[in-house]
Scaffold this active site. Structure first.
Site, short mmCIF file in Angstrom:
data_model
loop_
_atom_site.label_atom_id
_atom_site.label_comp_id
_atom_site.label_asym_id
_atom_site.label_seq_id
_atom_site.Cartn_x
_atom_site.Cartn_y
_atom_site.Cartn_z
N ALA A 94 -12.17 2.65 3.17
CA ALA A 94 -11.30 1.92 2.70
C ALA A 94 -10.30 2.63 1.71
CB ALA A 94 -12.05 0.66 1.99
N HIS A 95 -9.17 1.88 1.47
CA HIS A 95 -8.28 2.65 0.48
C HIS A 95 -8.84 3.14 -0.71
CE1 HIS A 95 -7.01 -1.89 -0.77
NE2 HIS A 95 -8.02 -1.56 -1.11
N ASN A 96 -8.31 4.28 -1.05
CA ASN A 96 -8.55 5.00 -2.49
C ASN A 96 -9.98 5.60 -2.44
OD1 ASN A 96 -6.21 3.79 -3.07
ND2 ASN A 96 -7.04 2.36 -4.43
N GLN A 144 1.04 -1.26 -0.03
CA GLN A 144 0.04 -0.05 0.08
C GLN A 144 0.90 1.24 -0.09
OE1 GLN A 144 -3.78 -0.37 0.38
NE2 GLN A 144 -2.87 -2.50 -0.50
#
Lengths: 342, 342, 342
Positions: free
Chosen positions: C249-251, C208
């Site tokens: 969450a990511h992004n 990540q």
């Protein structure tokens, strides 16, 4: 049974001593059987005592190798021949008392860690325990027998009663706490609630002026969040048990002896009566009332007032029987359509 | 691409070196192309390498300005003419390996912060890292290569294997942890579960005597809570990945290589087989079993046992195809009623 | 009203001064009435001022004993005869301004606790406040007027703008923060997201590499988790308000001035426009877009793109009117079946 890394064990005890503790009737033994531990039905051996409470585990009861089993009169017929029986009205709380005989609660020796940070204006009773790295701010008061875990932060003016156990890594502010309250790690209590005047050009924060009031004998789960009131207080009634990751918004009022299972969310100014049970992941909208003894099935979504004394399920919440009928009606409808098109 | 505040970058590498690392076939290049970074399809430039894995981004692939793209054979036809291609069976894990070439994992120099609080009875391997303000209690054991973040609290007797990464502000107690386990910030593991004998006059706490056992190669997300067993243990099987804000109650058993997405709640004594996938916000009731390879769509509510190897959705959980049929049937029914009344 | 343990109070003020502050028209008083506190309608007395904003509390307005009430012109007819009125367009934000007159925000005297751990390479503006036990890592920058609470951990290279309030027990890493951002206790921001290449023999972690970017005037609730981007960044737009226990969450990209209520979960790479409102416990799947001004009722489950400017409810999300029609159709269907079989 319990890992000696984590527990000091007492015992053994003979069955007579155990029976006396829980006022049980002994069957299949003269009371002299030596018991050295508690264990689940499927793991217990001849010197261990187990309990039967949940009908799902009837087979485990029938097949258990436990030396003795705590059970209700109605379950006696399913017990294996060899086992001594301790017959009681309520097997589960009786088991709890027996487990405590073998694994008595051992508090750390009270005392304030030299690596705790206690403001000189805080008033701590003599036998309070404060863990390493804990921060006790100005004006805090903590009653006799209470403990605060490592790296927990207690904000200015917070009051904690007697025999409370506040775990590690907790944050408390703007909060008044009664006696015998247990707060598990990571709980956040007393921060500002989600109060904004929403506008077309942005959202303006509303000052939050209330407190959180936690009455006696309340349990608060790990990583649960309870916001301070906006003006009125947020209140958790005596004896209520709150599980992990529950969210209670500002001005929520929880009655006495409620049971709020994990991941429930209750919106601002909602009021629950006494003995309300909310299953896991229930959601309750703001500014509504739920009556005494209402039972909400797991994942119920409550948009408006609900009378007490009934079971509810579904989103939006309906009486349990109605929700079941609707689920059945939809299943039948879909099956018919499938047949037609099949 | 990655912010130099947070990362040290390696490279550049030529395409041949990259292809060798992931056993890729090179197309449209002789392998001499210099690549100096990884980047998403829509941001990559001619000296950067990207990857294509999700059909949703087919347009981004066709329009990418990336110098090279990692992709599967079936995606080659959608790649832009100019780009060099690294053709592999599985684009996503291949990209992971390439990203690690450019951004190798750099551990902090091992060592125990002088501001950490380590009990003299704790056994720490030589190259362990303990962060500022971390509390390591009596009897704790930590294996080689493991690290504990700042202000994390490790309770008495907890065992941690080798090459584990425990982040900041975590709380662990009554827990045994294998090797290569990652625990993200704010996770709470090993506190007492929600065990009460409910009664008409209040609820009596049941002593919680079990542990949490976390096998090798498990990841645990931020602010996730895992309660210790009540008598049996709570167990997370090897290779299982648990996302943020998941709640695992006492005695839950998760098999091997399961994937549990964020905000899932699993009630006490539920057992999941191997390779079970639970989407976000799934809820699973207690005392039930879910078979190997079952896939639960996001927000599925599971009230009872489910056989493995199938997809489920809805609350209460139904096979995916049945749930879809029911949704369709209801939509048609409502439309008809609208027409009639319209 | 507010507990003096937690608040210093200003005032009293006469009604004229209060009216001037919020540009209100005074009725039923010459402006000389002395007001010494704010209070809710049902608790206020003759020297206190209250407000009316939510039609649910019309009875409380009619029966209030408050000396003065802030309200909109349309509510004047429901006010009790005796009360002085401050008539404004928007009662709620006007009340906020008045509450701040009585309870002005008092910052702790700025300064770095001698028990904080600040890396020598960190750049702190002169009037920054750092709490006891807080950890400020290498390369961190913190702007003027910002504060960091006790036992909070700020990872390497994190940037925090001016006049931010980071509470206690927070964890930040890989994050850039604008001005006037409020982060409540226990929030986890910037840890690795849930990125795995799933495989039949186990799941491989994807590096990540991105950051979390939090723009100006954002609020982040207690125990909320926001993962760093996987390659792109995770972004929270200016003015957006995020409640407790939200998972991003990511992004994920959140637009400007969104309102995300507690326990919402948003999966990886989802994009929300501006002024999106997501009610409590909403779930949003990954890789989708939600348009400007969309309003999602509490507990809505969103599996795919949604156009803006509309209200949605249900799982899977449908336009609100359609969802309501479907619920009604099912209820009628079930009732008919009951009658037939009854």
């Amino acid at each position: 049974m319990a890992d000696p890394r984590f527990f000091k064990k007492a015992g053994p005890f003979d069955l007579k001593t155990i029976a006396a503790k829980i006022s049980a009737e002994i069957r299949n033994d003269d009371g002299s059987l030596k018991i050295d531990d508690v264990a689940p039905l499927d793991a217990a051996g001849p010197s261990q005592i187990s309990f039967f409470d949940n009908p799902k585990y009837k087979d485990a009861l029938t097949q258990t190798k436990a030396g003795a089993v705590i059970l209700a009169p109605s379950a006696v017929e399913f017990a294996p021949e060899g086992a001594a029986l301790l017959v009681v009205d309520m097997a589960y709380p009786s088991y709890a008392a027996v487990a405590l005989m073998f694994y008595p609660h051992v508090s750390a020796a009270p005392g304030i860690s030299p690596a705790a940070h206690v403001d000189p204006s805080a008033k701590l009773a003599d036998d309070v325990t404060i863990g390493t790295g804990a921060v006790i701010s100005a004006g805090v008061e903590i009653g006799a027998g209470s403990s605060v875990g490592p790296n927990t932060v207690i904000g200015e003016g917070v009051m904690i009663g007697r025999n409370c156990a506040i775990a590690a890594n907790v944050t408390l502010s703007h909060t008044l706490i009664g006696d015998r309250v247990i707060i598990h790690p990571g709980a956040r209590i007393g921060q500002d609630g989600f109060g904004f005047a929403m506008g077309a050009h942005g959202h303006q924060k509303i000052p939050q002026l209330g407190r959180v009031v936690i009455q006696d004998d309340v349990d608060i789960g790990a990583n649960t969040t309870i916001d301070r009131g906006s003006g009125p207080d947020t209140v958790i009634g005596a004896g209520s048990k709150i599980d992990n990751q529950v969210q209670l918004a500002h001005n929520v009022v929880i009655g006495r002896n409620c049971v709020i299972v994990s991941q429930v969310g209750i919106s601002g100014s909602a009021k629950l009566g006494d003995f309300v049970v909310a299953g896991g992941q229930v959601g309750i909208a703001g500014h509504l009332e739920i009556g005494d003894g209402a039972m909400l099935a797991a994942r119920t979504g409550v948009p408006s007032d609900l009378p007490g004394g009934q079971q509810y399920g579904g989103t939006p919440a309906r009486p349990m029987s109605q929700w079941r009928r609707e689920l059945a009606a939809v299943a039948i409808l879909a099956k018919r359509r499938k047949k037609k098109s099949g």
